[in-house]
Motif scaffolding. Structure first.
Motif, PDB file in Angstrom:
ATOM      1  N   ALA B  12     -25.059   8.029  14.660  1.00 20.35           N
ATOM      2  CA  ALA B  12     -24.543   9.180  15.409  1.00 20.35           C
ATOM      3  C   ALA B  12     -25.490   9.445  16.568  1.00 20.35           C
ATOM      4  O   ALA B  12     -26.700   9.289  16.445  1.00 20.35           O
ATOM      5  CB  ALA B  12     -24.461  10.396  14.504  1.00 20.35           C
ATOM      6  N   ARG B  13     -24.889   9.829  17.682  1.00 16.36           N
ATOM      7  CA  ARG B  13     -25.697  10.092  18.872  1.00 16.36           C
ATOM      8  C   ARG B  13     -26.753  11.154  18.566  1.00 16.36           C
ATOM      9  O   ARG B  13     -26.450  12.191  17.989  1.00 16.36           O
ATOM     10  CB  ARG B  13     -24.771  10.587  19.989  1.00 16.36           C
ATOM     11  CG  ARG B  13     -25.406  10.598  21.353  1.00 16.36           C
ATOM     12  CD  ARG B  13     -24.376  11.020  22.369  1.00 16.36           C
ATOM     13  NE  ARG B  13     -23.302  10.035  22.477  1.00 16.36           N
ATOM     14  CZ  ARG B  13     -23.363   8.978  23.305  1.00 16.36           C
ATOM     15  NH1 ARG B  13     -24.425   8.796  24.072  1.00 16.36           N
ATOM     16  NH2 ARG B  13     -22.366   8.136  23.366  1.00 16.36           N
ATOM     17  N   GLY B  14     -27.978  10.864  18.917  1.00 17.75           N
ATOM     18  CA  GLY B  14     -29.046  11.847  18.733  1.00 17.75           C
ATOM     19  C   GLY B  14     -29.684  11.811  17.358  1.00 17.75           C
ATOM     20  O   GLY B  14     -30.727  12.410  17.141  1.00 17.75           O
ATOM     21  N   ALA B  15     -29.038  11.095  16.391  1.00 20.35           N
ATOM     22  CA  ALA B  15     -29.616  11.048  15.051  1.00 20.35           C
ATOM     23  C   ALA B  15     -30.786  10.057  15.026  1.00 20.35           C
ATOM     24  O   ALA B  15     -30.960   9.244  15.932  1.00 20.35           O
ATOM     25  CB  ALA B  15     -28.557  10.624  14.044  1.00 20.35           C
ATOM     26  N   ARG B  16     -31.580  10.136  13.969  1.00 19.80           N
ATOM     27  CA  ARG B  16     -32.673   9.190  13.779  1.00 19.80           C
ATOM     28  C   ARG B  16     -32.076   7.801  13.594  1.00 19.80           C
ATOM     29  O   ARG B  16     -31.088   7.640  12.877  1.00 19.80           O
ATOM     30  CB  ARG B  16     -33.451   9.600  12.522  1.00 19.80           C
ATOM     31  CG  ARG B  16     -34.595   8.685  12.156  1.00 19.80           C
ATOM     32  CD  ARG B  16     -35.248   9.147  10.858  1.00 19.80           C
ATOM     33  NE  ARG B  16     -34.399   8.956   9.681  1.00 19.80           N
ATOM     34  CZ  ARG B  16     -34.238   7.777   9.074  1.00 19.80           C
ATOM     35  NH1 ARG B  16     -34.842   6.700   9.535  1.00 19.80           N
ATOM     36  NH2 ARG B  16     -33.466   7.676   8.005  1.00 19.80           N
TER      37      ARG B  16
END
Lengths: 304, 229
Positions: B12-16
């Motif tokens: 997911a965008r922005g996830a680790r």
């Protein structure tokens, strides 16, 4: 191996969702019956037009001695008025629309009248003077009636102009409305059919997710995975369309040919041969419907 | 056989990132343990090799092909070169042992005579001769996993991926499965196995790659499970 395997997969799928399969068959059956009926109605109209329009003519009835029409105030049509009307019909702006003109005298009309209504008591009471003399006009294009009517309508010596086609217009209007009705119902049912096929395929795909998951894993091609689902929908829809063809065939055979054909015989009716002309289109429509619904569904549910 | 070049995978965008700039080379015929706690990126690694996912950055090579530029209609061909075994076996409950294994060949269009000669061979190899007609629920966990391994290996893929294949099995049964995987490895098949099972890793003494929160923290030949031992 491939073919046999795909066939057995289809069989499993169809049986597992039997009630859904049956409903797909029924909905396509009903919807395509309506589509077919609409097509047959239009063919019926076409047949009647072909048959009747060749025979019909525009009749320009000339004044008899005792007419109450305004243009007949001068009593029976004079030779002068007649020549006038003839000239108007021969005029260059009307000429191209007219195929043939002939004059029917009162005596000829009387003879035809007597022949047609032979044995009727009131026919014997009619005299030659009760008849109209008339110009009978055969048009090159029956649709151009108005052009011809305009030049003679309202002239002195013309009692009435009659387009025999008008007599049929009401009937054709009824048949056209019936076509629209059948077409409208068909459209609604087709939407239902597409939604139902979509749902069926989705259910089928979901209930076999484990299988398709393994198939993807061991490297089965997308085509191979999706084909059984597509064929399931296509087979159900095709059976429905064949039922529709069968229904229409029986309907035409027993309702039209056997019943209408024997009770009202002077009309050229659609035959079972016409049903067979429509049949391939109905089957093709069913397959296209199924293909569209499965493509939409499968791209979402059995992604590689 | 498998090469990762600076591979990063973000779901997911922005996830680790699930994998963070991992570079790794697995040679033909190697046996590699992939260890690390849950969420360390082991499964993501395997999914990238199977091209169930695409790398967000970096390049993945499997059997000589760069997966990033592999068109999706060629993915089935790639997967035919990879066998996969899972913790939950993923067998078809209404098919017999024979049918489960044969299924893998049927769906890639192998001819019937090929299936009828290959499947008994592979069942014999995994030690299930005589149980062809059983259904999965009539078998023990270890036997079910053997069926799964037979299915993964029946097409003789050059690569075998195992995602915690012993996760549901007791130690003795696990050992039997490991012997089987070792035998398969000796036929020249590259085996990559993600696992939590420290006993097995310690016993086998194979190459160990450890992942921690998406990064590769250890790559040790003839290694053990815990890095501190």
């Amino acid at each position: 191996m491939r073919l046999q395997f795909i066939l057995s997969e289809i069989g499993i799928g169809l049986r597992r969702n039997l009630s859904m399969t049956v409903s797909v068959i029924l909905v396509t059956f009903v919807s395509l019956t309506f589509v077919g009926s609409a097509a047959l109605l239009q063919m019926q109209i076409g047949k009647m037009k072909d048959d009747w329009y060749d025979k019909v003519e525009v009749s320009v009835f000339l004044c008899p001695s005792n007419s109450s029409a305004k243009t007949c105030a001068g009593g029976e049509v004079t030779a002068e008025q007649k020549a006038d009307i003839q000239a108007a019909l021969d005029a260059p702006e009307v000429k191209p629309y007219v195929q043939k003109i002939y004059f029917e005298s009162k005596e000829q009309a009387f003879k035809a009248f007597q022949r047609q209504f032979k044995g009727q008591f009131w026919a014997s009471a009619a005299t030659v003077d009760d008849m109209n003399s008339s110009f009978r006009i055969k048009l090159t294009d029956p649709e151009k009636y108005a052009v011809v009517a305009e030049v003679v309508q309202g002239r002195q010596g013309v009692e009435a102009v009659e387009d025999q086609r008008r007599l049929f217009d009401r009937l054709f209007l009824v048949l056209d409305r019936a076509t629209l009705l059948a077409g409208g119902l068909a459209a609604v049912m087709l939407v239902a059919a597409v939604l139902l096929i979509t749902t069926t395929i989705r259910l089928s795909a979901l209930s076999r997710r484990r299988e398709t998951g393994i198939m993807r894993l061991v490297g089965a091609s997308t085509m191979f995975i999706q084909l059984p689902f597509m064929l399931e929908g296509a087979i159900a829809a095709t059976i429905g369309s064949l039922l529709a063809v069968g229904g229409l065939w029986l309907g035409v055979e027993y309702l039209v040919t056997d019943w209408l054909g024997t009770s009202v015989g002077w009309i050229p009716y659609v035959t079972t041969a016409d049903v067979m002309t429509v049949a391939p289109f109905l089957v093709a429509a069913a397959i296209v419907l199924a293909a569209i619904s499965s493509l939409v569904t499968l791209s979402r549910y059995t992604k590689v | 056989m498998i090469r990762f070049e600076n591979v990063t995978k973000v779901y997911a965008r922005g996830a680790r990132p699930a994998l963070d700039r991992v570079s790794l080379d697995v040679e033909r015929g190697e046996f590699v343990f992939l260890v690390g706690s849950s969420g360390s990126g082991k499964s993501t690694f395997l999914r990238l090799v199977l091209r169930e996912e695409r790398a967000s950055a970096g390049r993945v090579f499997v059997a000589g092909k760069e997966l990033g530029s592999l068109s999706s209609w060629k993915v089935p061909q790639l997967r035919r070169q990879i066998g996969a075994v899972f913790q939950d076996f993923r067998l078809l409950p209404n098919k017999t042992v024979f049918e489960n294994v044969a299924f893998a060949l049927q769906v890639i269009g192998k001819p019937r005579h090929h299936i009828y000669t290959t499947v008994p061979d592979v069942l014999e190899m995994v030690g299930l001769a005589g149980k062809e007609k059983r259904r999965p629920h009539e078998l023990s966990g270890g036997e079910q996993q053997r069926v799964a391994i037979a299915r993964a290996f029946v097409n003789r893929p050059p690569i075998l991926l195992c995602d915690e294949p012993t996760g549901n099995l007791d130690p003795t049964t696990s050992l039997g499965i490991m012997r089987l995987l070792d035998r398969i490895n000796r036929t020249g098949t590259t085996v990559v196995m993600a696992t939590h099972d420290d006993e097995i890793v310690d016993q086998m003494r194979k190459r160990v790659v450890e992942l921690s929160t998406g990064s590769m923290v250890r790559d040790q030949s003839r290694g053990v499970y815990g890095s501190d031992r």
